[in-house]
Design a protein around this motif. Sequence first.
Motif, PDB file in Angstrom:
ATOM      1  N   SER B 119       0.846  -1.200   0.000  1.00  0.00           N
ATOM      2  CA  SER B 119       0.000   0.000   0.000  1.00  0.00           C
ATOM      3  C   SER B 119       0.882   1.250   0.000  1.00  0.00           C
ATOM      4  CB  SER B 119      -0.893  -0.006   1.226  1.00  0.00           C
ATOM      5  OG  SER B 119      -0.077   0.085   2.368  1.00  0.00           O
ATOM      6  N   LYS B 120       0.221   2.366  -0.281  1.00  0.00           N
ATOM      7  CA  LYS B 120       0.943   3.646  -0.324  1.00  0.00           C
ATOM      8  C   LYS B 120       1.522   3.977   1.051  1.00  0.00           C
ATOM      9  CE  LYS B 120       0.046   7.342  -3.491  1.00  0.00           C
ATOM     10  NZ  LYS B 120      -0.873   8.364  -3.930  1.00  0.00           N
ATOM     11  N   GLN B 127       9.878   3.932   3.261  1.00  0.00           N
ATOM     12  CA  GLN B 127      10.786   5.003   2.827  1.00  0.00           C
ATOM     13  C   GLN B 127      11.369   5.729   4.037  1.00  0.00           C
ATOM     14  OE1 GLN B 127       9.319   7.095  -0.516  1.00  0.00           O
ATOM     15  NE2 GLN B 127      10.819   8.736  -0.323  1.00  0.00           N
ATOM     16  N   LYS B 128      10.483   5.967   5.002  1.00  0.00           N
ATOM     17  CA  LYS B 128      10.936   6.642   6.219  1.00  0.00           C
ATOM     18  C   LYS B 128      11.978   5.804   6.935  1.00  0.00           C
ATOM     19  CE  LYS B 128       7.800   9.948   8.221  1.00  0.00           C
ATOM     20  NZ  LYS B 128       6.605  10.098   9.015  1.00  0.00           N
ATOM     21  N   GLU B 129      11.699   4.500   6.948  1.00  0.00           N
ATOM     22  CA  GLU B 129      12.617   3.596   7.649  1.00  0.00           C
ATOM     23  C   GLU B 129      13.960   3.478   6.934  1.00  0.00           C
ATOM     24  OE1 GLU B 129      10.866  -0.230   8.136  1.00  0.00           O
ATOM     25  OE2 GLU B 129       9.424   0.515   9.607  1.00  0.00           O
TER      26      GLU B 129
END
Lengths: 508, 459
Positions: B119-120, B127-129
């Motif tokens: 999912s988005k 991406q944050k991780e």
Amino acid sequence: MSINEIFKENWLKILDFNAKIGEKKYLDKSLIKVRIPITPLEIDPALLYKLVSYIYPDFVNDKQHVLDIIISDDRKKIEKSYLHLTYKNGNHYKVKKIDLNNESLVDQDFKNFGVIFNKFQNNLREKEGITISGLRIYTEKAIDKINSLTSSINSIDLKTYLTNLCQIFYNLINKNMLYIYPEPSFITFLKRLVRYLNFIDSSKIFTSIFEVLPEFNSGIILAQENLYLLILIRKFSSNLNIKLLDLEGFNYDFNAINKKTFLKKITKKFKLKSTYYFNFQQLLHFLNDLIESDFPFEQGRFSLLLQKLLYAYKSYEINWHSYPRPIIYNFFIKFFSRLVGYNVNLKKLSYWAIPELICNIHNSLLGLSNKIIIIFTNLESSNKGKSNKQVSNAYLIETFNGKLKKISLLDKSDVISGNQLNSLSDIRNRLSSKIGYISSVINIDKSLLKLVVQNFFLNLNRFNPFAKLITIRKFQNQNYFNIYPKNTLVQKLKIKNLLPILIDKYEF
Amino acid sequence: MNNAFSVSITTGDNPNDAVIKGINNLGGISKFIEKDETVFIKINLTMITGFPSNVNFNTLIEVIKLCKTAGAKKIYVGSFPFENLTIKDVSEELGLKEFTEYFGSELAFLDNSDKLKISKEEKLRLQKESFKEVEVQDSIIKYPKLILNVDKFICINQVNVHPLFDIHLSLLNLFSCIPFKFRKIEHQEDVEKDYIIADQYKTDLISRILDIYEIKKSNLIINDLFYFMEGAGPFIYKDSKINPIKHIVCGNEAIATDYITLKILGLNPKKNFLMSHWIEKNIGISNLEKINLSGENLEDINFTFKQCKKRIEDIYVQKFNIKKGEICSGCFLQSYYLLNFLKTFFLKDLNYLPQCSYLVGANPLEPDSPNNILLYGDCAIKTTEKREFRTIEKEGKDIKTLFLKKAIIEKKNKKILEIPGCPPNLQDTLNLFLRYFKKSNLPTLNFYMKKLNKTQKNS
Ligand code: SF4
């Protein structure tokens, strides 16, 4: 060491015929048949005379008299020498044994043929008052090879003969058994070709090509002023038949603008499936351009040659004709295919844009320096089902700056294990570690190649969209065609999307 | 940069030999990699194209092998590709995942493009991780954690010609440690004259390149010039050629290695934009002149090569009449990519096109005709708003006479294609071309864009 009787007898017949032509004596052509030297192909000597006078100036030389020398295998001693006298253009009329035994040869001579040539030239000028235009030096082994080829010429089939010819030619070049000075451009071209094929045995290449050719029975007419040569060529099961005929004796209207009736008559008379008509002069021009090119071709040269070829292909009914007419030129077929979104007007083939696009896509996708592997399999001869493909041959093709660098035959063990073709990814990675990075591995089955030749090149007159569709579909079946790493551009290629690139919108 | 810099210049029969020699000259691989260390090898991975747009995989294989002999615990290989391409796109088309695995390393999907159907929200979380916000100078840069966390960092840089920086230096290679969208220099506000005159785009770009270099310094730099691409680059274009220079430059520091690489190619490092900027910002050139050089003698090497075209008006593209104004490096670089791309793949399409005037930069020259004017970039669009070619005169019915009489009336010129952006991006430009010139006039481009869009949709 002397040349065998079968060859000699035929050669003397040709000389005799040429001499009579030279002396303008009356000839009853129908009474004599000769063979094209060192081949089993029978031909009318008058036709041979004409063919030689058209081909020789462009491909060999346009001067007179040739000296043939047979030397010992250690290249030290002259065994025999023959002078072939010529009126013009390679049509010899007399062979004369001469004595050059007092001339000696040293290794150095073979580094500069100009020196040997001048040595013999001076000798002959003095002794015979004759100036030669060419020198051919055969080692005894070369004569052996030629004898082995010609001794069975009357009894072997054409396919075996051609395979042997390739083998012998490969040996003559590869093992320095034959020297020609000045070297004709076609020999230089072939030598380079053999070298760049990394001395892959040319008979193997011939056999591979022969295998993918489907059965056919066609006639090819090569025409130009005063020459109407019909080549009847038939492939059936594993045999090949070629016959050469001079059409001049058949009373056809060669100058008729509409070639259809003429070609129809030929097709019927010789019970052929199709007949093609080409302008001989243009064909010779193209071949000349080809062999004059430095091999391997620079990309610019390759583009130019391909452009010429595509231009000739698109010029149907201008530069070439055929009977039956390819179905694709039928007005209704063209109309309906256009209606369903397929613009297949071959007369508007983008001959000018396709070659450069091919080169640029090749450079970009595969890289300016790349190695690719092509594996040919043969499902037809695999009796254990489709998963067990039999590998015919695997080739490594190397290019640098878009120019072919080398083609070499891979050892089958590099691509199979236990009779089974390895996965293409495994082949790529394993060989990358062994011989350097491989950009791509392509596997293509010979049966698919056969279908392509049959449906897209030979059966042009039959409206059989399903056969064509099945052939195209097979490119998506990994048993027949597989490429690794997957290339979306190639794998998901749709003819409908591709056609606007291949066919022009307008006539330029 | 106060340690001793060591750089080695080596040659050999093949890149493998040359790179082994180079690393040995620097003290051997064990000087760089210790047992059980994790290693990240940064390579050029730009497009779905062959060598030398991407790294020389033969050099890569050799470096992986060396790392393994030194006892590396884990070896990652990776980079971020050009524009909208994902690592998965490139990996699938080049078979990279399997390739790197075969040689005992792992392709790092730094963009998480290998994660299927997520999912988005999940994507954003990942991406944050995967990225860490690093503060450099006054800006915050998102940098892949994987690269930050490895013990050793190696950069293998395939050296090609580059339109802006002469050659593709290792500093440029290191720049693609971050995704393309973070690399882009985009000017959001209205363009002021100063921005162009000072070539602020280039200054900003250089600052960002040097910032990325500072975040994680490489332990070992390999500038691979064994097969050097000249003529046009850094991607493969029609005029690109390989020049087998057969040299590899290895060093323990990027700037020092690039400095020697420039010298090998007969270029003055002080005149190189990237290098001169760094020298200005740092203590000067003195340290660079004290590099410990080993291997081949620099004085004995003398290569000349064909540079990229440095002025866009020198790039000949059929049917495109280039009318340049005041232009900064942004529009130059993007125009360079666009024009070379067009002349490489779209010969047929260009033949179908009418003559066009390609106006670029602020206050560009007058177009040849009011038809088919391509306004490339915000500067060209904004500074020509009041130009005569924006309107055309046509004969029509005069409104003042209640449409009874004919008169010459002014109309908006519709034969203008505006390509917005500061600078515009390549893929958007090509899509605008398709819309303006119509798909039927651009069969090759249409085919190409279909494939490109499909590839991206799939991933
Ligand atoms: S539009 Fe182009 S020339 Fe103008 S500032 Fe932006 S990048 Fe530079």
